[in-house]
Design a protein around this motif. Sequence first.
Motif, mmCIF file in Angstrom:
data_model
loop_
_atom_site.group_PDB
_atom_site.id
_atom_site.type_symbol
_atom_site.label_atom_id
_atom_site.label_comp_id
_atom_site.label_asym_id
_atom_site.label_seq_id
_atom_site.Cartn_x
_atom_site.Cartn_y
_atom_site.Cartn_z
ATOM 1 N N UNK A 140 0.799 -1.119 -0.015
ATOM 2 C CA UNK A 140 0.061 0.057 0.001
ATOM 3 C C UNK A 140 0.759 1.316 0.031
ATOM 4 N N UNK A 141 1.856 1.167 0.799
ATOM 5 C CA UNK A 141 2.709 2.486 0.775
ATOM 6 C C UNK A 141 3.617 2.668 -0.345
ATOM 7 N N UNK A 142 3.924 1.551 -0.979
ATOM 8 C CA UNK A 142 4.765 1.755 -2.323
ATOM 9 C C UNK A 142 3.863 2.093 -3.416
ATOM 10 N N UNK A 143 2.498 1.492 -3.528
ATOM 11 C CA UNK A 143 1.556 1.744 -4.454
ATOM 12 C C UNK A 143 1.084 3.314 -4.255
ATOM 13 N N UNK A 144 0.820 3.601 -3.199
ATOM 14 C CA UNK A 144 0.456 5.148 -2.870
ATOM 15 C C UNK A 144 1.273 6.136 -3.216
ATOM 16 N N UNK A 145 2.711 5.919 -2.976
ATOM 17 C CA UNK A 145 3.804 6.622 -3.457
ATOM 18 C C UNK A 145 3.862 6.689 -5.102
ATOM 19 N N UNK A 146 3.652 5.561 -5.606
ATOM 20 C CA UNK A 146 3.718 5.627 -6.809
ATOM 21 C C UNK A 146 2.532 6.490 -7.799
ATOM 22 N N UNK A 147 1.500 6.058 -6.990
ATOM 23 C CA UNK A 147 0.144 6.786 -7.443
ATOM 24 C C UNK A 147 0.152 8.338 -7.190
ATOM 25 N N UNK A 201 -8.630 8.232 -0.153
ATOM 26 C CA UNK A 201 -9.411 6.861 -0.096
ATOM 27 C C UNK A 201 -8.558 5.842 -0.704
ATOM 28 N N UNK A 202 -7.475 6.043 -1.547
ATOM 29 C CA UNK A 202 -6.601 5.164 -2.036
ATOM 30 C C UNK A 202 -5.615 4.345 -1.070
#
Length: 463
Positions: free
Chosen positions: A49-56, A185-186
């Motif tokens: 979640x942290x990596x995906x949030x950073x990329x998003x 929300x992401x």
Amino acid sequence: MTPQPRPLPPARPLEVRPGAGGAVRAAGLPSAAGAWRHSLRFRLALTYSALALLMIMLVSASVVALLLSRMDQQFNARLNERADTLAEAFTGTGQGLGKTAGGPTSYTMLVKDGTVIYASPILREFDRSPFPFGEQSRVNIQDTTVRAVKRQAGDFGTLWVGLPEDDLIAARESALSALLVALVFTPLLLLLVGWWVGQRSLSGLERAATLADRIDPTHSLETLPLPVREDEVHRLLSALNRLLVRIEAGQAREKQLLGQIVHELGAPLTVLRASLARAGERTGDAEVMRAALVADELTFTTQDLMQLARGQLEIKLAWHYIPATTLRDRLDRLVPGTTFSGNWTVGILCDPDRLTQALRNLLANARRAAGPEGTVTLDLKDTPESLTFTVRDSGPGLPTELGERIFDPFVSGSGSSGLGLSVSRQIAAMHGGSLRGANHPQGGAQFVLTLPNAALTDEDEAF
């Protein structure tokens, strides 16, 4: 009466932990209900979640910035195109003044020598007045933000052309609001998706952990079933299976060696015990009688070791219904100086040799702790449900730092071999009972061995 070997104590679940020499030791596994935050699944979901949030965040911010930049460029192009068209109309034939300026909402002024000589209807208030905006490229007119450019209109003067930014500002705010909502929300959505993905991805590992947790080295070391897919879980289970095979082979060698040692010691000790007993009866020598007691102690220790070597599964109880007085007489001969109390008129359904061995171990430990001048008592109480043997001594009591470890093999608080209590607890369990130990409030140690009561009813006796 020949006491038989004893079963091994119940083992705790196997847990493989890295250490010196890759040692494998038994340890209790943490509760899953209280360790969710330490689970690999949660950590993977959180990391994902942290990596995906950073990329998003990076991608979304870049896309929004690019979108706003393109919108701004298109707005400027539209404004410049409008200004160029109007300037061309003025510098051309001179016709169309007022026609190309746009409708009533057009923001256009013609400025000459610092004075507005023409203004579109929406800017009529500035007509024939000094030009109010100077070199400003963005002004506020009637609560509307207007971006403006200037063009030379030949001899007519300077053409000032503006374009409202309301739509551009609204689009920018909408884009930023959408980005903010996505960033709020992401993370929650990604965490839930990551947890679900982790649960599916690690289901094989969870099943492997469940199977490994059920391994009981005292019963068998069966290998774990391997998954069809040859992934990391397959490799882990294969490594565990190889480890189990090595452990089982090592245990077999240890049991074989221990059995051979006990067998080699058993015969000479039996002869020595009988010879010393006869010599003590014949001569009455105190030293000989003391040596006979030592031989008895060594004989029981070898029997305990044999039971440890053979394991619980190989031990079969020989059930007999005997008077309690028979058991008391045996114990009185094995551990002289014991005081018996309670109701010894009842009958006991048990393996006489095993139960004698268990109670003899408790009494011998109590005598060792109390010393020659101390007291050792064995009390028997019966209820319709159970028989309770209570062994109490006047010694210093149990070491508090050992706790339940006092029942582990080779753990001793009194200088003995450390097998007696472990053997006694296993014998109690084989009879469907239990053994507990504690310090008595009035001093000394107290052990309570409880067995199910199988007293014969009148109908049984008649039969």
